[in-house]
Scaffold this active site. Sequence first.
Site, PDB file in Angstrom:
ATOM      1  N   ASP A   3      50.501  40.275  -3.738  1.00  0.00           N
ATOM      2  CA  ASP A   3      51.489  39.990  -2.707  1.00  0.00           C
ATOM      3  C   ASP A   3      51.242  38.580  -2.189  1.00  0.00           C
ATOM      4  O   ASP A   3      50.164  38.012  -2.384  1.00  0.00           O
ATOM      5  CB  ASP A   3      51.381  41.007  -1.558  1.00  0.00           C
ATOM      6  CG  ASP A   3      52.453  40.794  -0.486  1.00  0.00           C
ATOM      7  OD1 ASP A   3      53.624  40.601  -0.857  1.00  0.00           O
ATOM      8  OD2 ASP A   3      52.121  40.809   0.709  1.00  0.00           O
ATOM      9  N   TYR A  35      56.360  32.613   1.265  1.00  0.00           N
ATOM     10  CA  TYR A  35      57.111  32.078   0.132  1.00  0.00           C
ATOM     11  C   TYR A  35      58.488  31.544   0.530  1.00  0.00           C
ATOM     12  O   TYR A  35      59.116  30.826  -0.241  1.00  0.00           O
ATOM     13  CB  TYR A  35      57.280  33.154  -0.932  1.00  0.00           C
ATOM     14  CG  TYR A  35      56.046  33.428  -1.769  1.00  0.00           C
ATOM     15  CD1 TYR A  35      54.949  32.561  -1.757  1.00  0.00           C
ATOM     16  CD2 TYR A  35      55.977  34.548  -2.582  1.00  0.00           C
ATOM     17  CE1 TYR A  35      53.829  32.812  -2.523  1.00  0.00           C
ATOM     18  CE2 TYR A  35      54.867  34.797  -3.365  1.00  0.00           C
ATOM     19  CZ  TYR A  35      53.789  33.941  -3.342  1.00  0.00           C
ATOM     20  OH  TYR A  35      52.684  34.179  -4.113  1.00  0.00           O
ATOM     21  N   GLY A  36      58.964  31.912   1.706  1.00  0.00           N
ATOM     22  CA  GLY A  36      60.303  31.514   2.124  1.00  0.00           C
ATOM     23  C   GLY A  36      60.499  30.010   2.220  1.00  0.00           C
ATOM     24  O   GLY A  36      61.619  29.513   2.077  1.00  0.00           O
ATOM     25  N   CYS A  67      55.717  42.500  -3.966  1.00  0.00           N
ATOM     26  CA  CYS A  67      56.391  41.479  -3.166  1.00  0.00           C
ATOM     27  C   CYS A  67      57.805  41.319  -3.699  1.00  0.00           C
ATOM     28  O   CYS A  67      57.982  40.892  -4.844  1.00  0.00           O
ATOM     29  CB  CYS A  67      55.622  40.158  -3.243  1.00  0.00           C
ATOM     30  SG  CYS A  67      56.441  38.767  -2.417  1.00  0.00           S
ATOM     31  N   ASN A  68      58.798  41.665  -2.895  1.00  0.00           N
ATOM     32  CA  ASN A  68      60.192  41.535  -3.314  1.00  0.00           C
ATOM     33  C   ASN A  68      60.547  40.093  -3.650  1.00  0.00           C
ATOM     34  O   ASN A  68      61.203  39.819  -4.659  1.00  0.00           O
ATOM     35  CB  ASN A  68      61.129  42.031  -2.198  1.00  0.00           C
ATOM     36  CG  ASN A  68      61.118  43.521  -2.014  1.00  0.00           C
ATOM     37  OD1 ASN A  68      61.935  44.246  -2.568  1.00  0.00           O
ATOM     38  ND2 ASN A  68      60.192  44.010  -1.208  1.00  0.00           N
ATOM     39  N   THR A  69      60.146  39.159  -2.785  1.00  0.00           N
ATOM     40  CA  THR A  69      60.503  37.757  -2.986  1.00  0.00           C
ATOM     41  C   THR A  69      59.971  37.246  -4.314  1.00  0.00           C
ATOM     42  O   THR A  69      60.686  36.579  -5.074  1.00  0.00           O
ATOM     43  CB  THR A  69      59.968  36.897  -1.833  1.00  0.00           C
ATOM     44  OG1 THR A  69      60.551  37.343  -0.603  1.00  0.00           O
ATOM     45  CG2 THR A  69      60.312  35.432  -2.034  1.00  0.00           C
ATOM     46  N   CYS A 182      60.740  44.172   2.185  1.00  0.00           N
ATOM     47  CA  CYS A 182      59.542  43.330   2.220  1.00  0.00           C
ATOM     48  C   CYS A 182      58.386  44.285   2.464  1.00  0.00           C
ATOM     49  O   CYS A 182      58.441  45.101   3.392  1.00  0.00           O
ATOM     50  CB  CYS A 182      59.625  42.277   3.322  1.00  0.00           C
ATOM     51  SG  CYS A 182      58.080  41.344   3.552  1.00  0.00           S
ATOM     52  N   THR A 183      57.348  44.203   1.648  1.00  0.00           N
ATOM     53  CA  THR A 183      56.256  45.169   1.768  1.00  0.00           C
ATOM     54  C   THR A 183      55.465  45.023   3.056  1.00  0.00           C
ATOM     55  O   THR A 183      54.684  45.904   3.414  1.00  0.00           O
ATOM     56  CB  THR A 183      55.306  45.084   0.555  1.00  0.00           C
ATOM     57  OG1 THR A 183      54.875  43.728   0.378  1.00  0.00           O
ATOM     58  CG2 THR A 183      56.009  45.552  -0.709  1.00  0.00           C
TER      59      THR A 183
END
Length: 253
Positions: A3, A35-36, A67-69, A182-183
């Site tokens: 993550d 990460y955004g 991690c979705n992103t 988002c985890t």
Amino acid sequence: MFDSGIGGLTVLREARVLMPERHFIYVADDAGFPYGGWEEPALKTHIIALFGKLLNEHNPEICVIACNTAFTLVGSDLRAAFPHMPFVGTVPAIKPAAERTRSGLVSVLATPGTVKRAYTRDLIQSFATQCDVRLVGSENLARMAEAYIRGETLSDEAVRAEIIPCFVDEMGRKTDIVVLACTHYPFVANLFRKLAPWPVDWLDPAEAIARQARRLVPPLETLAPGEDIAVFTSGKPDFATRRLMQGFGLRVV
């Protein structure tokens, strides 16, 4: 178990229940968190290079991208770069939300990166065309969740401001499911429940991710050798983070 920060511990928790005979390496890319703020090409390059080092050093049986992103951006690239490594990804739980909603109003609470991903919109097109899906990208919640996990107190007003766009009330219908995409977010789900304007189902995909990992890993009759460890890409997690990892039974290396 990978993550951008420590949100993937929600997935690790479920994976341990389903795979008690296995040991885990938890990798937190805290040097890259959040990460955004990254441009997509740079983030892709960063994650692929990082996995090259991680796989060479640890040689795991399977990799879970908790991690979705990260996964919605670079999942296919990771599989192409490392074709012999099984990868389990994390994507917004839009399909189960569409199957469960009664009102037809579903919100996806995510990071801005996950919201803008074509992968996310493809999921809606494939599985939720009969629903009204609202994508809510929070700039702040991942950081807030990290702080909360480490024991800091969050302002009710600040949390409410992040979740309130998820709630739609139109023509007698109300949002009844919010996908936690988002985890990090399940760690603050109790706050969400307390501050929500009405009850909804907060959909956490962690168990489904762990089930998929279990399907790809053959069971063992005895405990695998080794120990559970945590790796931080910064190399310098703070005291609160180290204490948290210890509480999860992870030795920081």
